[in-house]
Each structure stands twice: as structure tokens, then as C-alpha cells.
Design an enzyme around this catalytic site. Structure first.
Site, PDB file in Angstrom:
ATOM      1  N   GLY A  99       0.809  -1.215   0.000  1.00 30.52           N
ATOM      2  CA  GLY A  99       0.000   0.000   0.000  1.00 30.52           C
ATOM      3  C   GLY A  99       0.843   1.266   0.000  1.00 30.52           C
ATOM      4  O   GLY A  99       0.548   2.228  -0.731  1.00 30.52           O
ATOM      5  N   THR A 100       1.901   1.271   0.781  1.00 27.80           N
ATOM      6  CA  THR A 100       2.722   2.484   0.895  1.00 27.80           C
ATOM      7  C   THR A 100       3.360   2.823  -0.447  1.00 27.80           C
ATOM      8  O   THR A 100       3.341   3.987  -0.883  1.00 27.80           O
ATOM      9  CB  THR A 100       3.804   2.289   1.988  1.00 27.80           C
TER      10      THR A 100
ATOM     11  N   ASN B 238      -8.742   3.705   7.983  1.00 27.24           N
ATOM     12  CA  ASN B 238      -8.218   2.536   8.689  1.00 27.24           C
ATOM     13  C   ASN B 238      -8.524   2.540  10.189  1.00 27.24           C
ATOM     14  O   ASN B 238      -8.638   1.491  10.809  1.00 27.24           O
ATOM     15  CB  ASN B 238      -6.703   2.417   8.471  1.00 27.24           C
TER      16      ASN B 238
ATOM     17  N   GLN C 164      -7.987  -0.370   2.863  1.00 32.38           N
ATOM     18  CA  GLN C 164      -8.894  -0.954   3.858  1.00 32.38           C
ATOM     19  C   GLN C 164     -10.234  -1.383   3.263  1.00 32.38           C
ATOM     20  O   GLN C 164     -11.001  -2.079   3.919  1.00 32.38           O
ATOM     21  CB  GLN C 164      -9.140   0.036   5.006  1.00 32.38           C
TER      22      GLN C 164
ATOM     23  N   SER D 132      -3.431  -3.394  -0.807  1.00 32.92           N
ATOM     24  CA  SER D 132      -2.311  -4.065  -0.160  1.00 32.92           C
ATOM     25  C   SER D 132      -2.677  -5.504   0.195  1.00 32.92           C
ATOM     26  O   SER D 132      -3.740  -5.751   0.765  1.00 32.92           O
ATOM     27  CB  SER D 132      -1.959  -3.288   1.114  1.00 32.92           C
ATOM     28  N   GLY D 133      -1.782  -6.445  -0.122  1.00 31.24           N
ATOM     29  CA  GLY D 133      -2.062  -7.861   0.069  1.00 31.24           C
ATOM     30  C   GLY D 133      -2.381  -8.255   1.497  1.00 31.24           C
ATOM     31  O   GLY D 133      -3.308  -9.031   1.743  1.00 31.24           O
ATOM     32  N   HIS D 134      -1.641  -7.702   2.464  1.00 29.51           N
ATOM     33  CA  HIS D 134      -1.779  -8.217   3.832  1.00 29.51           C
ATOM     34  C   HIS D 134      -3.032  -7.724   4.550  1.00 29.51           C
ATOM     35  O   HIS D 134      -3.277  -8.090   5.685  1.00 29.51           O
ATOM     36  CB  HIS D 134      -0.515  -7.945   4.655  1.00 29.51           C
TER      37      HIS D 134
ATOM     38  N   CYS E  13       2.250   5.471  20.284  1.00 26.12           N
ATOM     39  CA  CYS E  13       3.279   5.803  21.261  1.00 26.12           C
ATOM     40  C   CYS E  13       4.536   6.193  20.497  1.00 26.12           C
ATOM     41  O   CYS E  13       5.259   5.341  19.999  1.00 26.12           O
ATOM     42  CB  CYS E  13       3.542   4.593  22.135  1.00 26.12           C
TER      43      CYS E  13
HETATM   44  N1  PLP Z   1      -3.141   2.875   3.570  1.00 28.03           N
HETATM   45  C1  PLP Z   1      -3.947   2.455   4.549  1.00 28.03           C
HETATM   46  C2  PLP Z   1      -5.321   3.036   4.660  1.00 28.03           C
HETATM   47  C3  PLP Z   1      -3.516   1.491   5.468  1.00 28.03           C
HETATM   48  O1  PLP Z   1      -4.334   1.099   6.442  1.00 28.03           O
HETATM   49  C4  PLP Z   1      -2.205   0.972   5.325  1.00 28.03           C
HETATM   50  C5  PLP Z   1      -1.671   0.006   6.298  1.00 28.03           C
HETATM   51  O2  PLP Z   1      -1.986   0.053   7.478  1.00 28.03           O
HETATM   52  C6  PLP Z   1      -1.396   1.423   4.266  1.00 28.03           C
HETATM   53  C7  PLP Z   1      -1.907   2.376   3.407  1.00 28.03           C
HETATM   54  C8  PLP Z   1      -0.018   0.906   4.064  1.00 28.03           C
HETATM   55  O3  PLP Z   1      -0.023  -0.357   3.433  1.00 28.03           O
HETATM   56  P1  PLP Z   1       1.255  -1.307   3.485  1.00 28.03           P
HETATM   57  O4  PLP Z   1       1.369  -1.788   4.886  1.00 28.03           O
HETATM   58  O5  PLP Z   1       0.960  -2.412   2.522  1.00 28.03           O
HETATM   59  O6  PLP Z   1       2.422  -0.491   3.066  1.00 28.03           O
END
Ligand code: PLP
Length: 385
Positions: free
Chosen positions: A71-72, A150, A178, A198-200, A324
Site C-alpha cells: 500500500g505504501t 483505517n 482498507q 495491499s495484500g496483507h 506511542c
Molecule cells: N493505507 C492504509 C489506509 C492502510 O491502512 C495501510 C496500512 O496500514 C497502508 C496504506 C499501508 O499499506 P502497506 O502496509 O501495505 O504499506
């Protein structure tokens, strides 16, 4: 101790079928899909199959799928890729409640001289469409607004947002990390230009994702090098991850109704009971427009982290809206943007369920929560008994 996992917005269990599908590519099928020889080349068709599985889930053409590392990367590639392809426009619009993958990227770009507008949200976590209309102009290169949040699960009115953005000729990107797999999406009926997943987050592995790029969208590659992904994302393919993501997409498509009935039912039961039995509990986010799996609840005058620690002792995994950071407890930027009072923002807990949760698990959490909240309230220096 058995684990009760209710932190599925952080990451999900790899589905057993997904694990089975990916293992051969970490074993005997280790070839490079770009190789000339048959042994490597045979892997290419599995990548093709995965692209088609994902395209079916999204309702798009398989040529519009670019594999990334998650995702990032997809978020970075979308925003930076448009800015580089459309140099005549200098403005970015996003919201204050985005994931850091979008928000930090946009703020860094602002530091480099791009104009940045961060739309605020109301107490339900929704943006104002009128404000968006006022802000999008001919200088706007890209608008990036998440499909669903998220932390709270709030779903944004993406169709209306797209209409406003496209009327001004800007490119529209949505971080749907999400949303994909939890709610149905149909890109064939949408004008979304770019979408990240994002896969995970959908029972696939970590380190693999997708950037959907609608045909004809002006975008430059973010990672350059070799010719993979038709010159749109360089680097030897994460074959096992890609195959796994395809399988996860296929399962998600099959399970989506379950996600919206069974998971929603469990979430609603948990949420209702906790709000009723725990004093000073309140729901965060637009109740009607939320992901079916997410409940974000604030408990006034107690620390979310303290609740998490006590839940953890019982094997229950949830998460807190606070992060934190370097020793100081910062309340969540999402809850702060929604105007949630400080005393409640600090005491927020997010439960995020999946198709693997059971009613028995939900009942156990419902049974334990009032005791945890009462115990911490008694210790709270802010509450007089
Ligand atoms: N965007 C959203 C809304 C997310 O919740 C997340 C992960 O928590 C990401 C992007 C980032 O995805 P990744 O962990 O695959 O880089």
C-alpha cells in the site's frame, strides 16, 4: 493461550488457501519470469493469472493492474507519479485523516514547493463536498482521498468525490487499502483513475500490493530500472507474493457477502454490547457509512493503551487510536481531526474483525470488557468515585 485476533485493519492472517498457492514459488518454481529459458518463463503465466484474478475483484482490465511492494509504495507511486507526469500543475488535495503513506508523502511534497490542501472532517469523520468543490481548480494535479479510513472504518462518498474532481480535470487517486475485499468495488462503473491496495489487508502476505491505473491516466513510473510491469514498475517480480495476492483476491470476491453479513453481525453485536455495558463508552465515526468489520470506541478518562494491555493478558488483540511515539502518547490524528475530545481520543480502542472470528470470541470479549473498563476507571486520576 489462544489468541483472539481482532486487529485485522493492522494486518490479516494469510488464508490457508493463499499459503498453499504461494509455497511452490518459494520452492521448486523459483525461476525469474523474465528469463528466456522455459524454467523461468513458465512462471510468467502465474503472474498473468493473478493479474486476472485481481482485475475480476476490482471490475477492471488486467492491463490496468501494476504490482507493487504494498500500500505504501502504491500511494507514493500514485501521487508522485502524477506530479511528475503533469508538471504544469502544482496543487495536491488530500484529507487530514489519511494514512501516513499518503499524508506524509503529501507533506513532503509541500516541503518541495507543491501546493497542498488538507481537507478537514466533521465529527463523523466525513469531508465536506462543498469544500472540495471550492478547492479543486485548474492547477490541481492530483486529489488523493481514501476509500475507507483505517482507524474508524468510515467510508467516503467516492462516487460524488470523483465527479467533482474529474469536472476540473484533475487526476483522482484513492487509497482503498482498507476497502478492497471488505466492500464490493466496481471500477468499470467508476471514474477513479488510480487505486491502491495491499495484500496483507485481505488475507494475503505482506510486501505485495497493487496500483490500479485506469487506461489513459497520465502517470510516470515511480521505481525505474528494468522493463518489468511493461516499464511501469521496475524490479524482479515478487512472484510468490503476486500469486498469493491473486488467490487472496479470488477468495475475497467469494467471501464478500459473508464479510458483509457474518462479519457485520459479529461487529454489531460486539459494538452494541460494549457501548451498553461499559460506562463512558462512545462510538467514533459515521455509524451508517462504515466498513462492516471495524468498531472504534472511546472510553472517557482512561488510556486506550491500558485497555490494550489488559486485553493482551487475555490473549485478545486489538489496537489503540493513539500511537506511542518517542515516549510521548500522541492521540490519533484521525480522532483529533474529528474533534473527539482529548479525554476520549486518548481512550480509544479499535476492534477490527475478519471472516475468521467466531461468535464465541465476540462473547468472550463482551464478557471481559466491562471489568477492564471499571478497573481502569477506579485507577483514573480524573474520575472521582
Ligand atoms: N493505507 C492504509 C489506509 C492502510 O491502512 C495501510 C496500512 O496500514 C497502508 C496504506 C499501508 O499499506 P502497506 O502496509 O501495505 O504499506
Amino acid at each position: 493461550m489462544t489468541v483472539i485476533y481482532m486487529d485485522n485493519n493492522a494486518t490479516t492472517k494469510v488464508a490457508p488457501e493463499v499459503l498453499d498457492a504461494m509455497l511452490p514459488f518459494l520452492g521448486e518454481l523459483y525461476g525469474n519470469p523474465s528469463s528466456m529459458h522455459t524454467f523461468g518463463g513458465q512462471v510468467e503465466r502465474y503472474i498473468k493469472n493473478s493479474r486476472e484474478q485481481i482485475a475480476r475483484l476490482l471490475g477492471c482490465d488486467s492491463s490496468e493492474i501494476i504490482f507493487t511492494s504494498g500500500g505504501t509504495e502504491s500511494d507514493n507511486a500514485a501521487i508522485k507519479g502524477v506530479l511528475s507526469a503533469v508538471p504544469e500543475k502544482r496543487k495536491i488535495i488530500t484529507t487530514r485523516v489519511e494514512h501516513p503513506a499518503v499524508l506524509t508523502t503529501c507533506r513532503e511534497l509541500e516541503g518541495q514547493g507543491f501546493g497542498l490542501v488538507e481537507l478537514g472532517v466533521d465529527k463523523d469523520g466525513q469531508i465536506s463536498l462543498d469544500e472540495l468543490k471550492e478547492e479543486v481548480d485548474e492547477d490541481t494535479a492530483v486529489v488523493s482521498i481514501m476509500y475507507a479510513n483505517n482507524e474508524t472504518g468510515v467510508i467516503f462518498p467516492i462516487d460524488k468525490i470523483v465527479e467533482i474532481v474529474k469536472a476540473k480535470g484533475a487526476v483522482f487517486h484513492t487509497d482503498a487499502v482498507q476497502a478492497v475485499g471488505k466492500i464490493p468495488l466496481d471500477l468499470s462503473k467508476s471514474n477513479i483513475d488510480l487505486l491502491s491496495l495491499s495484500g496483507h489487508k485481505l488475507h494475503g502476505p505482506k510486501g505485495v500490493g497493487v496500483l490500479y491505473v485506469k487506461k489513459g491516466t497520465r502517470i510516470s513510473p515511480f521505481i525505474i530500472g528494468g522493463h518489468q510491469e511493461r516499464n511501469r514498475r521496475a524490479g524482479t517480480e515478487n512472484v510468490a507474493g503476486i500469486v498469493a495476492l491473486g488467490k487472496a483476491a479470488e477468495l475475497a470476491q467469494k467471501e464478500i457477502d459473508q464479510e458483509n453479513t457474518k462479519v457485520r453481525k459479529l461487529r454489531d453485536k460486539l459494538e452494541k454490547a460494549v457501548l451498553k455495558t461499559c460506562t463512558g463508552a462512545m462510538l467514533n465515526g459515521d455509524e451508517a457509512n462504515r466498513l462492516p468489520n471495524t468498531a472504534n470506541i472511546s472510553f472517557e478518562y482512561i488510556e486506550g493503551e491500558a485497555i490494550l494491555l489488559l486485553l493482551d493478558q487475555l490473549g485478545i488483540c486489538a489496537s489503540s487510536g493513539s500511537a506511542c511515539t518517542s515516549g510521548s502518547l500522541e492521540p490519533s490524528h484521525v480522532l483529533r481531526a474529528m474533534g473527539v475530545p482529548f479525554t476520549a481520543a486518548h481512550g480509544s480502542v479499535r476492534f477490527s474483525l475478519s471472516r475468521y472470528n467466531t461468535e464465541k470470541e465476540v462473547d468472550f470479549v463482551i464478557e471481559k470488557m466491562p471489568g477492564i473498563v471499571n478497573r481502569l476507571r477506579e485507577l483514573s486520576p480524573f474520575v472521582k468515585s
